[in-house]
Design a protein around this motif. Structure first.
Motif, PDB file in Angstrom:
ATOM      1  N   LEU A 270     -39.509  27.430   1.087  1.00 38.75           N
ATOM      2  CA  LEU A 270     -38.645  27.245   2.085  1.00 38.75           C
ATOM      3  C   LEU A 270     -37.180  27.851   1.680  1.00 38.75           C
ATOM      4  CD1 LEU A 270     -38.168  26.356   5.040  1.00 38.75           C
ATOM      5  CD2 LEU A 270     -37.220  23.888   3.858  1.00 38.75           C
ATOM      6  N   LEU A 271     -36.854  28.721   2.715  1.00 38.86           N
ATOM      7  CA  LEU A 271     -35.360  29.327   2.216  1.00 38.86           C
ATOM      8  C   LEU A 271     -34.547  29.091   3.369  1.00 38.86           C
ATOM      9  CD1 LEU A 271     -36.695  33.082   1.329  1.00 38.86           C
ATOM     10  CD2 LEU A 271     -35.745  30.980  -0.337  1.00 38.86           C
ATOM     11  N   PRO A 272     -33.005  29.037   2.953  1.00 41.10           N
ATOM     12  CA  PRO A 272     -32.077  28.840   4.440  1.00 41.10           C
ATOM     13  C   PRO A 272     -32.145  29.871   5.227  1.00 41.10           C
ATOM     14  CG  PRO A 272     -31.131  28.759   2.019  1.00 41.10           C
ATOM     15  CD  PRO A 272     -32.617  29.555   1.811  1.00 41.10           C
ATOM     16  N   ALA A 273     -31.904  29.316   6.369  1.00 39.80           N
ATOM     17  CA  ALA A 273     -31.942  30.215   7.602  1.00 39.80           C
ATOM     18  C   ALA A 273     -31.326  31.518   7.480  1.00 39.80           C
ATOM     19  CB  ALA A 273     -31.252  29.375   8.990  1.00 39.80           C
ATOM     20  N   GLY A 274     -31.878  32.380   8.037  1.00 40.95           N
ATOM     21  CA  GLY A 274     -31.311  34.018   7.909  1.00 40.95           C
ATOM     22  C   GLY A 274     -31.758  34.750   6.545  1.00 40.95           C
ATOM     23  N   LEU A 275     -32.543  34.088   5.614  1.00 41.92           N
ATOM     24  CA  LEU A 275     -32.608  34.560   4.323  1.00 41.92           C
ATOM     25  C   LEU A 275     -34.398  34.471   4.111  1.00 41.92           C
ATOM     26  CD1 LEU A 275     -30.225  32.755   1.989  1.00 41.92           C
ATOM     27  CD2 LEU A 275     -29.935  34.898   3.107  1.00 41.92           C
TER      28      LEU A 275
END
Length: 378
Positions: free
Chosen positions: A5-10
């Protein structure tokens, strides 16, 4: 926690896409180099005071900041590369002959994405033409952007020319108060003709005529020529007309439009600017335009463009997979070198196998090298 899971937009770019992106970047950079633009590589992080000074202030709300533990000064992660290249041109390369042609490519990071571009980290590739004020410089960068995109396979390209200084010039020429100008700017951003008529006062009819001039470039130039503009705005109109003529002469097939009242996304531009699109592709391929390198009236007249790799990759046909040949462990090293020189991608076994063909298929190889010959792996 899910480690994928990555931060939104990445997002992660996986093998095939990463290789494709790298190939597109190098093709674009090669096209720039053929046109005399030399590559520079600015750092990912700079001092906040330097990166966000002058025109860079327009990107302040999109910039990540952190404290440098060594200097105890605030640093900023670049949200855009144009201003970094302009800094290099006006400092490290201040004594180089003008006009100075520079190119660049790299990743940028922004605080938030937009509706059309939700990505917060993406690649930029572009050029800057520093120290040139002629309309031929404006036309050169538009035509180079067009040629570079065609070179990597983008089809149905269109260019929307803008003059973000035109509306402010009209308002100043008619001595409109700042609050009225601000309201007009908001109405024009919404293309709200009724609101422009309601708050425009003396400028209402003129601004309505400018709004009506939006569309195909030849028609727009003709309609703008029929408007009685203040002298400062008239200079912008004449320059736009000349840039359209130069582009038309060099690339008559290019779909060219004009929006004389648009300014969103051109916060630090000081003259003729443009946006690149491809029909059927979400988002902008890139943006460019005129600005002052170093900021302020004394800055060097400059122009350039930035291509957004995430959008460019959506506009380019998917690449055909490269042929991969599996080399059993007993394959002579010289054979592998020969195959690679012929354009094959080789995948070497790390141990002796009972069924090399099955291993070739498992590793997504299209072929296998056996008996001194290449055979299909299927």
């Amino acid at each position: 926690m899910n480690r994928a899971l990555l931060p939104a937009g990445l997002h992660d770019v996986l093998p095939r896409e990463a290789a494709f992106e790298a190939t597109i970047v190098e093709r674009l950079m090669a096209e720039f180099a053929l046109n005399g633009f030399e590559r520079v590589k600015p750092p990912l992080i700079e001092f906040e005071a330097s990166l966000l000074s002058g025109p860079g202030a327009a990107m302040a709300t999109q910039t990540f900041r952190l404290m440098d533990p060594i200097s105890q000064r605030m640093l900023a992660i670049r949200p855009d590369m144009t201003l970094q290249v302009a800094r290099i041109a006006t400092t490290r390369l201040a004594n180089e002959p003008r006009p100075l042609r520079l190119s660049y490519g790299g990743q940028v990071l922004r605080v938030k994405g937009s509706q059309l571009r939700p990505e917060r980290q993406f690649g930029q590739v572009g050029v800057e033409l520093i120290g040139a004020f002629q309309p031929t410089a404006d036309a050169e960068v538009v035509l180079l952007a067009y040629a570079a995109l065609k070179a990597v396979g983008v089809a149905n390209i269109s260019v929307d020319l803008n003059v973000p200084t035109l509306v402010p010039s009209v308002c100043r020429g008619l001595d409109l108060p700042e609050d009225e100008t601000a309201r007009l700017r908001q109405a024009l951003d919404r293309k709200d003709a009724a609101e422009v008529a309601a708050v425009g006062g003396r400028a209402a009819d003129l601004l309505a005529g400018m709004m009506g001039a939006s569309g195909p470039a030849d028609r727009a130039v003709e309609l703008l020529a029929g408007l009685h503009l203040p002298e400062e705005a008239e200079a912008d109109r004449r320059r736009l007309t000349e840039v359209v003529r130069l582009i038309r002469d060099a690339a008559p097939e290019l779909m060219l439009t004009v929006d004389p009242v648009e300014h969103r996304g051109f916060e630090y531009q000081t003259g003729t600017s443009f946006t690149l699109f491809s029909r059927g592709v979400r988002g902008e391929l890139g943006r460019g335009g005129r600005y002052r390198a170093g900021g302020g009236p004394s800055g060097e007249p400059s122009t350039g463009f930035t291509l957004y790799l995430d959008t460019v990759l959506r506009a380019v046909p998917d690449p055909a997979p490269l042929p991969r040949v599996f080399l059993p462990i007993e394959t002579d090293a010289a054979e592998g070198e020969r195959l690679r020189s012929e354009g094959w991608v080789t995948v070497r076994a790390l141990e002796a196998l009972e069924d090399p063909a099955a291993e070739a298929r498992r590793l997504r190889c299209t072929h296998i090298f056996t008996g001194g010959q290449i055979h299909p792996a299927a």
